[in-house]
Design a protein around this motif. Structure first.
Motif, PDB file in Angstrom:
ATOM      1  N   GLY A  95       0.772  -1.236   0.000  1.00  0.00           N
ATOM      2  CA  GLY A  95       0.000   0.000   0.000  1.00  0.00           C
ATOM      3  C   GLY A  95       0.797   1.276   0.000  1.00  0.00           C
ATOM      4  N   THR A  96       2.116   1.205   0.216  1.00  0.00           N
ATOM      5  CA  THR A  96       2.876   2.450   0.329  1.00  0.00           C
ATOM      6  C   THR A  96       3.011   3.177  -1.010  1.00  0.00           C
ATOM      7  OG1 THR A  96       4.945   1.182   0.174  1.00  0.00           O
ATOM      8  CG2 THR A  96       4.176   1.780   2.370  1.00  0.00           C
ATOM      9  N   ARG A  97       3.205   2.443  -2.081  1.00  0.00           N
ATOM     10  CA  ARG A  97       3.347   3.109  -3.377  1.00  0.00           C
ATOM     11  C   ARG A  97       2.053   3.826  -3.761  1.00  0.00           C
ATOM     12  NH1 ARG A  97       3.481   3.091  -8.953  1.00  0.00           N
ATOM     13  NH2 ARG A  97       5.545   3.448  -9.867  1.00  0.00           N
ATOM     14  N   THR A  98       0.925   3.175  -3.512  1.00  0.00           N
ATOM     15  CA  THR A  98      -0.368   3.785  -3.817  1.00  0.00           C
ATOM     16  C   THR A  98      -0.583   5.038  -2.975  1.00  0.00           C
ATOM     17  OG1 THR A  98      -1.321   1.642  -4.387  1.00  0.00           O
ATOM     18  CG2 THR A  98      -2.864   3.394  -3.812  1.00  0.00           C
ATOM     19  N   ALA A  99      -0.194   4.980  -1.704  1.00  0.00           N
ATOM     20  CA  ALA A  99      -0.346   6.140  -0.829  1.00  0.00           C
ATOM     21  C   ALA A  99       0.527   7.301  -1.290  1.00  0.00           C
ATOM     22  CB  ALA A  99       0.008   5.757   0.607  1.00  0.00           C
ATOM     23  N   ALA A 101       1.597   7.838  -4.328  1.00  0.00           N
ATOM     24  CA  ALA A 101       1.026   8.343  -5.582  1.00  0.00           C
ATOM     25  C   ALA A 101      -0.171   9.248  -5.313  1.00  0.00           C
ATOM     26  CB  ALA A 101       0.617   7.179  -6.477  1.00  0.00           C
ATOM     27  N   ALA A 102      -1.011   8.887  -4.343  1.00  0.00           N
ATOM     28  CA  ALA A 102      -2.187   9.693  -4.022  1.00  0.00           C
ATOM     29  C   ALA A 102      -1.784  11.056  -3.466  1.00  0.00           C
ATOM     30  CB  ALA A 102      -3.064   8.944  -3.026  1.00  0.00           C
ATOM     31  N   HIS A 129      11.615   0.861  -8.247  1.00  0.00           N
ATOM     32  CA  HIS A 129      10.167   0.896  -8.056  1.00  0.00           C
ATOM     33  C   HIS A 129       9.481   1.933  -8.950  1.00  0.00           C
ATOM     34  CE1 HIS A 129      10.241  -1.989  -4.802  1.00  0.00           C
ATOM     35  NE2 HIS A 129      11.260  -1.343  -4.260  1.00  0.00           N
ATOM     36  N   TRP A 134       9.539  11.512  -8.411  1.00  0.00           N
ATOM     37  CA  TRP A 134       8.358  11.691  -7.559  1.00  0.00           C
ATOM     38  C   TRP A 134       8.621  12.627  -6.389  1.00  0.00           C
ATOM     39  CZ3 TRP A 134       4.497   7.160  -6.645  1.00  0.00           C
ATOM     40  CH2 TRP A 134       4.122   6.596  -7.881  1.00  0.00           C
ATOM     41  N   ARG A 213      -2.662   2.502   3.405  1.00  0.00           N
ATOM     42  CA  ARG A 213      -3.723   3.122   2.599  1.00  0.00           C
ATOM     43  C   ARG A 213      -4.350   4.322   3.306  1.00  0.00           C
ATOM     44  NH1 ARG A 213      -7.032  -2.333   1.630  1.00  0.00           N
ATOM     45  NH2 ARG A 213      -6.513  -2.413   3.862  1.00  0.00           N
TER      46      ARG A 213
END
Length: 240
Positions: A95-99, A101-102, A129, A134, A213
């Motif tokens: 979930g860290t990459r999604t967080a 990105a958000a 990754h 970013w 998340r």
């Protein structure tokens, strides 16, 4: 552009974004064995993740002046590079990459990294990754004193024009929490890293997040709550 300050969200790396504990423990063990020294317990090794390498070995020395800190630093670097060449890159926590990105997609929000890793190490993690570009500011052990000194956070804010009241540090160790508070920033502790959650709270964490998340919501809620308090104080002062 609104008058609200730019939001700056600073992430620790090992133990927060990626799980490098197996390589860290293996490299630390190899460095000690080469010097004929007893390997510290796994818990002791993980307890100092986040510090710069010289500070790491200084802590592990427990004040022993004969402890070969410089030699162990070099031995660790050699072992770690050999392990990294032979094994896959450290995985990201669920979930860290999604967080990340958000948060990156939010208006007036910039991201940064504050870590005890080397700049080369951070670059390899981001490349592996697909997260190159970013982060607007990257502060490493090569750029400032070791955590919990606040220099990395202050340098990050200065680089992008951030201010303490709109800066959040996200990390898994007491060093991250102490660093954030010393810089006047907010601190969010994560429950999946190397230091126990209760220690993070004791070290000053403003929030504790157990599920990656939830990080974007936690950052927004924390900053909004304190912005509302500042506004209320300002209104109160104007009314007197």
């Amino acid at each position: 552009m609104s008058g609200a300050p730019l939001k700056l969200v600073l992430f620790d790396c090992d133990g927060t974004l990626v799980d490098g504990q197996h390589m860290i423990v293996a490299a630390m063990s190899a460095a000690h064995r080469v010097r004929g020294l007893a390997v510290p317990p796994r818990d002791a090794i993980l307890s100092v993740v986040g510090l710069s390498l010289p500070e790491t070995f200084a802590v592990l020395s427990q004040g022993d002046p004969a402890y070969p800190v410089e030699a162990l630093v070099e031995g660790y670097k050699t072992a770690f590079h050999q392990l990294r060449d032979a094994h896959p890159m450290e995985p990201m926590y669920a979930g860290t990459r999604t967080a990340v990105a958000a948060l990156r997609a939010e208006a007036q929000t910039l991201l940064g990294i504050v870590t005890g890793k080397s700049r080369r190490g951070v670059a390899r993690v981001l490349e592996a990754h697909a997260m190159e570009g970013w982060f607007s500011t990257i502060q490493t052990a090569e750029d400032a004193p070791s955590k919990p000194d606040p220099a990395m956070v202050r340098q990050a804010m200065a680089e992008v024009g951030g201010v303490p009241e709109a800066t959040v540090v996200i990390g898994d160790t007491t060093y991250d929490m102490e660093m954030a508070k010393a810089a006047g920033a907010f601190a969010i502790g994560v429950g999946w890293g190397y230091h126990p959650p209760d220690k993070l709270v004791a070290a000053g964490a403003d929030e504790l997040v157990e599920d990656a998340r939830r990080l974007p919501d936690a950052v927004r809620a924390l900053l909004a709550r304190h912005a509302a308090r500042r506004t209320a104080r300002e209104v109160g002062r104007c009314a007197t």
